[in-house]
Enzyme design. Structure first.
Site, PDB file in Angstrom:
ATOM      1  N   LYS A  41      41.961 -68.700  13.689  1.00  0.00           N
ATOM      2  CA  LYS A  41      42.534 -69.724  14.573  1.00  0.00           C
ATOM      3  C   LYS A  41      44.058 -69.652  14.534  1.00  0.00           C
ATOM      4  O   LYS A  41      44.640 -69.048  13.623  1.00  0.00           O
ATOM      5  CB  LYS A  41      42.048 -71.113  14.135  1.00  0.00           C
ATOM      6  CG  LYS A  41      42.475 -71.509  12.732  1.00  0.00           C
ATOM      7  CD  LYS A  41      41.775 -72.796  12.284  1.00  0.00           C
ATOM      8  CE  LYS A  41      42.182 -73.160  10.869  1.00  0.00           C
ATOM      9  NZ  LYS A  41      41.391 -74.296  10.352  1.00  0.00           N
ATOM     10  N   ARG A 139      36.478 -85.978  10.053  1.00  0.00           N
ATOM     11  CA  ARG A 139      37.090 -85.389  11.245  1.00  0.00           C
ATOM     12  C   ARG A 139      36.050 -85.325  12.361  1.00  0.00           C
ATOM     13  O   ARG A 139      36.063 -86.166  13.250  1.00  0.00           O
ATOM     14  CB  ARG A 139      37.650 -84.017  10.888  1.00  0.00           C
ATOM     15  CG  ARG A 139      38.659 -83.476  11.863  1.00  0.00           C
ATOM     16  CD  ARG A 139      39.536 -82.375  11.293  1.00  0.00           C
ATOM     17  NE  ARG A 139      38.796 -81.175  10.885  1.00  0.00           N
ATOM     18  CZ  ARG A 139      39.386 -80.078  10.394  1.00  0.00           C
ATOM     19  NH1 ARG A 139      40.702 -80.051  10.247  1.00  0.00           N
ATOM     20  NH2 ARG A 139      38.679 -79.024  10.030  1.00  0.00           N
ATOM     21  N   HIS A 169      32.867 -79.327   5.933  1.00  0.00           N
ATOM     22  CA  HIS A 169      34.217 -78.888   5.562  1.00  0.00           C
ATOM     23  C   HIS A 169      34.717 -79.757   4.411  1.00  0.00           C
ATOM     24  O   HIS A 169      34.617 -80.980   4.464  1.00  0.00           O
ATOM     25  CB  HIS A 169      35.143 -79.021   6.780  1.00  0.00           C
ATOM     26  CG  HIS A 169      36.472 -78.357   6.616  1.00  0.00           C
ATOM     27  ND1 HIS A 169      36.631 -77.074   6.137  1.00  0.00           N
ATOM     28  CD2 HIS A 169      37.729 -78.807   6.872  1.00  0.00           C
ATOM     29  CE1 HIS A 169      37.925 -76.755   6.115  1.00  0.00           C
ATOM     30  NE2 HIS A 169      38.604 -77.792   6.549  1.00  0.00           N
ATOM     31  N   ARG A 222      33.964 -69.575   5.058  1.00  0.00           N
ATOM     32  CA  ARG A 222      34.967 -69.468   6.117  1.00  0.00           C
ATOM     33  C   ARG A 222      36.311 -69.170   5.452  1.00  0.00           C
ATOM     34  O   ARG A 222      36.925 -70.029   4.832  1.00  0.00           O
ATOM     35  CB  ARG A 222      35.005 -70.770   6.935  1.00  0.00           C
ATOM     36  CG  ARG A 222      33.659 -71.109   7.574  1.00  0.00           C
ATOM     37  CD  ARG A 222      33.733 -72.324   8.469  1.00  0.00           C
ATOM     38  NE  ARG A 222      34.248 -73.510   7.802  1.00  0.00           N
ATOM     39  CZ  ARG A 222      33.512 -74.330   7.049  1.00  0.00           C
ATOM     40  NH1 ARG A 222      32.221 -74.129   6.876  1.00  0.00           N
ATOM     41  NH2 ARG A 222      34.082 -75.380   6.478  1.00  0.00           N
ATOM     42  N   TYR A 268      77.807 -74.571  13.422  1.00  0.00           N
ATOM     43  CA  TYR A 268      77.884 -75.909  14.027  1.00  0.00           C
ATOM     44  C   TYR A 268      78.246 -76.967  12.997  1.00  0.00           C
ATOM     45  O   TYR A 268      77.737 -76.965  11.881  1.00  0.00           O
ATOM     46  CB  TYR A 268      76.533 -76.287  14.633  1.00  0.00           C
ATOM     47  CG  TYR A 268      76.175 -75.531  15.896  1.00  0.00           C
ATOM     48  CD1 TYR A 268      76.968 -75.630  17.041  1.00  0.00           C
ATOM     49  CD2 TYR A 268      75.031 -74.749  15.944  1.00  0.00           C
ATOM     50  CE1 TYR A 268      76.622 -74.947  18.201  1.00  0.00           C
ATOM     51  CE2 TYR A 268      74.677 -74.062  17.102  1.00  0.00           C
ATOM     52  CZ  TYR A 268      75.488 -74.167  18.230  1.00  0.00           C
ATOM     53  OH  TYR A 268      75.136 -73.498  19.368  1.00  0.00           O
ATOM     54  N   CYS A 314      71.325 -71.911  13.376  1.00  0.00           N
ATOM     55  CA  CYS A 314      71.380 -72.059  14.832  1.00  0.00           C
ATOM     56  C   CYS A 314      70.012 -71.735  15.437  1.00  0.00           C
ATOM     57  O   CYS A 314      69.084 -71.362  14.728  1.00  0.00           O
ATOM     58  CB  CYS A 314      72.422 -71.125  15.427  1.00  0.00           C
ATOM     59  SG  CYS A 314      74.028 -71.187  14.612  1.00  0.00           S
ATOM     60  N   ASP A 316      69.122 -69.218  17.327  1.00  0.00           N
ATOM     61  CA  ASP A 316      68.769 -67.795  17.366  1.00  0.00           C
ATOM     62  C   ASP A 316      69.405 -66.980  16.254  1.00  0.00           C
ATOM     63  O   ASP A 316      69.117 -65.786  16.120  1.00  0.00           O
ATOM     64  CB  ASP A 316      69.217 -67.190  18.702  1.00  0.00           C
ATOM     65  CG  ASP A 316      68.927 -68.126  19.849  1.00  0.00           C
ATOM     66  OD1 ASP A 316      67.737 -68.396  20.075  1.00  0.00           O
ATOM     67  OD2 ASP A 316      69.889 -68.639  20.466  1.00  0.00           O
TER      68      ASP A 316
HETATM   69  C1  LIG Z   1      40.852 -73.887   9.197  1.00  0.00           C
HETATM   70  C2  LIG Z   1      39.456 -74.061   8.763  1.00  0.00           C
HETATM   71  C3  LIG Z   1      38.920 -73.267   7.753  1.00  0.00           C
HETATM   72  C4  LIG Z   1      39.741 -72.292   6.953  1.00  0.00           C
HETATM   73  O1  LIG Z   1      40.394 -72.964   5.911  1.00  0.00           O
HETATM   74  P1  LIG Z   1      41.336 -72.186   4.882  1.00  0.00           P
HETATM   75  O2  LIG Z   1      41.760 -73.221   3.921  1.00  0.00           O
HETATM   76  O3  LIG Z   1      42.459 -71.646   5.693  1.00  0.00           O
HETATM   77  O4  LIG Z   1      40.506 -71.111   4.294  1.00  0.00           O
HETATM   78  C5  LIG Z   1      37.581 -73.405   7.451  1.00  0.00           C
HETATM   79  N1  LIG Z   1      36.816 -74.313   8.114  1.00  0.00           N
HETATM   80  C6  LIG Z   1      37.293 -75.101   9.074  1.00  0.00           C
HETATM   81  C7  LIG Z   1      36.393 -76.064   9.752  1.00  0.00           C
HETATM   82  C8  LIG Z   1      38.626 -75.014   9.430  1.00  0.00           C
HETATM   83  O5  LIG Z   1      39.114 -75.813  10.377  1.00  0.00           O
END
Ligand SMILES: *Cc1c(COP(=O)(O)O)cnc(C)c1O
Length: 374
Positions: A41, A139, A169, A222, A268, A314, A316
């Site tokens: 992602k 979530r 998660h 994941r 600046y 700055c 850039d």
């Molecule tokens: C981003 C995400 C992950 C990955 O998490 P990491 O801590 O980067 O390994 C796994 N599951 C879900 C649902 C996520 O949104």
């Protein structure tokens, strides 16, 4: 990642072999039969989604995952043929396209499921889904055993939907204290038990949990931040089961060098007065590249030594104090190593009061990505 012409020496060099090594090492660390889902992602955490997905798949990842439907479509456009899971909520209007492009969607709740079942009632195709179960992240996802039973029967009665997986998660897997993670894991299994048929791919672990709790690996993990070689937190960094290889190095070259005269101020606001005789170099990188303005004072590496950014950063460009006279065109590392010295994303994160995840995704699209290690 969009390709730039490449005339600016400011670049993020991505070593895809590091990603392969991290996926390989994780595979060895996990129980046999646990698959790796490569999380790409946010453009592969700033590393480039398609290129990092390819590296992860070469190393044996069996699926890739994105946060959004658009990210999944981008991967298909780039020729990624593996299964793709969209982990975030997708609009119901996307379901038909998801079927056509073979993109697996997440069921975020009962309402979504009811509407999708309704919208697909005349569909001849099959939508593949993973059900999300909220065990304490707060979530998305169903939260109770009753909802699980209701959802299972709803989805089971829809010929256009196939439940390939279920996942949860963890909210605190990167912390010292494992209590909440253990509670979430147990709750997940309890809610899951209300599905008459256990979905084939059940997964819970993110990087932190995959590294620290292989006993919670289930059918897949994941793998996000640590696939790119970055530890999720200091608690995990201190108990890594194998060394991570960092994939990204942020580099540039000095674009201009001068010696300060009497009472010369830099940048600046004229807030930095260089002592007379000090050597100052200008770097072609600024806050529009992700070098946040509040990183003033942060060091960079030049000739294997640390040198501070002086004056205001700055949009850039920025200026650094050189250890002495050096030519322009001299290599500078902002994140990564030079010789035996290293600056990590964690060092930036600490200075900015954030986590390395945010640093990785803050490196702007304007910074050209250069892929090595293929
Ligand atoms: C981003 C995400 C992950 C990955 O998490 P990491 O801590 O980067 O390994 C796994 N599951 C879900 C649902 C996520 O949104």
């Amino acid at each position: 990642m969009a390709q730039s012409a490449g005339y600016r020496p400011t670049r993020a060099v991505i070593d895809v072999s590091a990603i392969e090594t991290n996926v390989n090492n994780l595979n060895k660390h996990l129980p046999a039969g646990t698959a790796v889902i490569a999380v790409v992602k946010a453009d592969g955490y700033g590393h480039g989604a398609a290129e990092t997905a390819k590296a992860a798949l070469r190393a044996g990842a069996s699926m890739v995952s994105t946060a959004t439907p658009d990210e999944a479509l981008e991967l298909r456009e780039a020729g990624i043929a593996s299964p793709i899971l969209v982990m975030g909520p997708s609009p119901i209007a996307f379901a038909e396209e998801a079927i056509r492009r073979q993109i697996t969607l997440t069921v975020p709740g009962l309402d979504w499921a009811e509407q999708t079942v309704e919208s697909l009632k005349d569909s001849a195709g099959k939508l593949h889904v993973h059900v999300k179960i909220d065990t304490g992240m707060g979530r998305i996802g169903i939260r109770t055993e009753d909802e699980a039973a209701e959802l299972a029967s709803l989805l089971g009665s829809c010929p256009a939907i196939q439940v390939d997986g279920a996942f949860t998660h963890f909210a605190c897997a990167d912390e010292e204290d494992p209590t909440k993670t253990e509670q979430q894991y147990n709750r997940f299994l309890k809610i899951l038990a209300r599905f008459p048929d256990r979905p084939p791919c059940v997964h819970a672990a993110n990087s932190a949990a995959a590294l620290r709790f292989p006993e919670y690996a289930l059918d897949a993990v994941r793998f996000g931040i640590s696939m790119y070689g970055i530890p999720p937190s200091s608690a995990i960094a201190s108990r890594l089961p194998f060394p991570l290889r960092r994939a990204m190095q942020l580099e540039t070259e000095t674009a201009y060098v001068k010696q300060a005269g009497r009472h010369e101020t830099i940048s600046y606001g004229s807030t930095y007065e260089a002592p007379e005789g000090e050597w100052i170099a200008t770097l072609p990188i600024g806050y529009a590249d992700g070098l946040k303005r509040s990183l003033r004072g942060q060091q960079v590496l030049i000739r294997g030594q640390r040198a501070p950014i002086v004056g205001t950063i700055c949009m850039d460009q920025c200026m650094i104090r050189l250890p002495g006279q050096l030519p322009y065109g001299e290599p500078v590392v902002l994140i990564g190593s030079q010789g035996s010295v290293e600056i990590t994303m964690e060092e930036w994160a600490e200075r900015l009061g954030t986590i390395p995840y945010e640093i990785a995704v803050t490196i702007a699209g304007r910074v050209q990505r250069q892929y090595v290690g293929e």
